[in-house]
Scaffold this active site. Structure first.
Site, PDB file in Angstrom:
ATOM      1  N   ASP A 104       5.899  10.255  93.743  1.00 35.93           N
ATOM      2  CA  ASP A 104       5.071  11.388  94.372  1.00 35.93           C
ATOM      3  C   ASP A 104       3.667  10.261  95.004  1.00 35.93           C
ATOM      4  O   ASP A 104       3.177   9.515  94.257  1.00 35.93           O
ATOM      5  CB  ASP A 104       4.573  12.555  93.504  1.00 35.93           C
ATOM      6  CG  ASP A 104       5.509  13.309  93.066  1.00 35.93           C
ATOM      7  OD1 ASP A 104       6.542  13.536  93.879  1.00 35.93           O
ATOM      8  OD2 ASP A 104       5.387  13.984  92.117  1.00 35.93           O
ATOM      9  N   ASP A 126       8.978  17.297  98.460  1.00 34.28           N
ATOM     10  CA  ASP A 126       8.410  18.706  97.873  1.00 34.28           C
ATOM     11  C   ASP A 126       7.676  19.666  99.053  1.00 34.28           C
ATOM     12  O   ASP A 126       7.924  20.965  98.926  1.00 34.28           O
ATOM     13  CB  ASP A 126       7.293  18.304  97.097  1.00 34.28           C
ATOM     14  CG  ASP A 126       7.682  17.534  95.844  1.00 34.28           C
ATOM     15  OD1 ASP A 126       9.024  17.666  95.366  1.00 34.28           O
ATOM     16  OD2 ASP A 126       6.797  16.788  95.236  1.00 34.28           O
TER      17      ASP A 126
END
Length: 180
Positions: free
Chosen positions: A124, A140
């Protein structure tokens, strides 16, 4: 008569988009690993948004840390359902948007799946400092935005007869109005 789309064209287009979206996700994660890992965050907008490297061993918002095998099984099941739905939805323009959302959701699921299988964590790197939103990635974004938009389409665009048509195309025998 409803505008029909050619099933082969739809599947081919969906498959190409799926591959390109998944590649985009993987390329951005590779860039994050090479450019952000071990470095200070890259501030794009002071106190608002930055690029911040994070290895997420859980799910969204950092929940269920260390449950890799569960995520792998859930992803495979979700992908099977999506492929089944994509193949069985009527090939008409009315359901094209639903197919687009299914492709986005599957590309996001596979993007994070690749990370979990190959690295045991998901990379991330987007971070909204202003609201202290959990760090996230391109996959995401695909999953979250397309799921929200899919729900909105289902709630506000589809009519009762559309639901009946969808359920019947998926193999569920819905009751016809005369049976009610």
């Amino acid at each position: 008569m409803e505008n029909k789309i050619k099933p082969l064209s739809s599947v081919l287009c969906g498959s190409i988009c799926f591959v390109l979206l998944t590649l985009l996700d993987q390329i951005t994660k590779k860039w994050a690993v090479l450019g952000l890992r071990g470095c200070d965050p890259v501030i794009l907008i002071e106190n608002v948004f930055e690029l911040y490297y994070l290895e997420n061993h859980g799910a969204a918002f950092g929940i269920l840390q260390g449950q890799r095998n569960m995520f792998i099984v859930i992803t495979v099941v979700i992908l099977a359902v999506i492929v089944y739905m994509y193949a069985r939805l009527p090939f008409t323009k009315k359901y094209r948007l639903i197919r687009v959302f299914l492709v986005l959701i599957s590309a996001g699921a596979v993007g994070n799946f690749i990370d979990r299988v190959t690295q045991e964590y998901v990379v991330d790197f987007f971070y909204f400092v202003l609201i202290d939103f959990p760090v996230f990635n391109v996959a995401d974004i695909y999953v979250t935005c397309s799921t929200v938009l899919l729900v909105l389409v289902v709630l506000f665009k589809l009519r009762e007869e559309d639901f009946t048509e969808i359920l019947q195309s998926l193999g569920f025998q819905g009751k016809k109005k005369r049976d009610l």
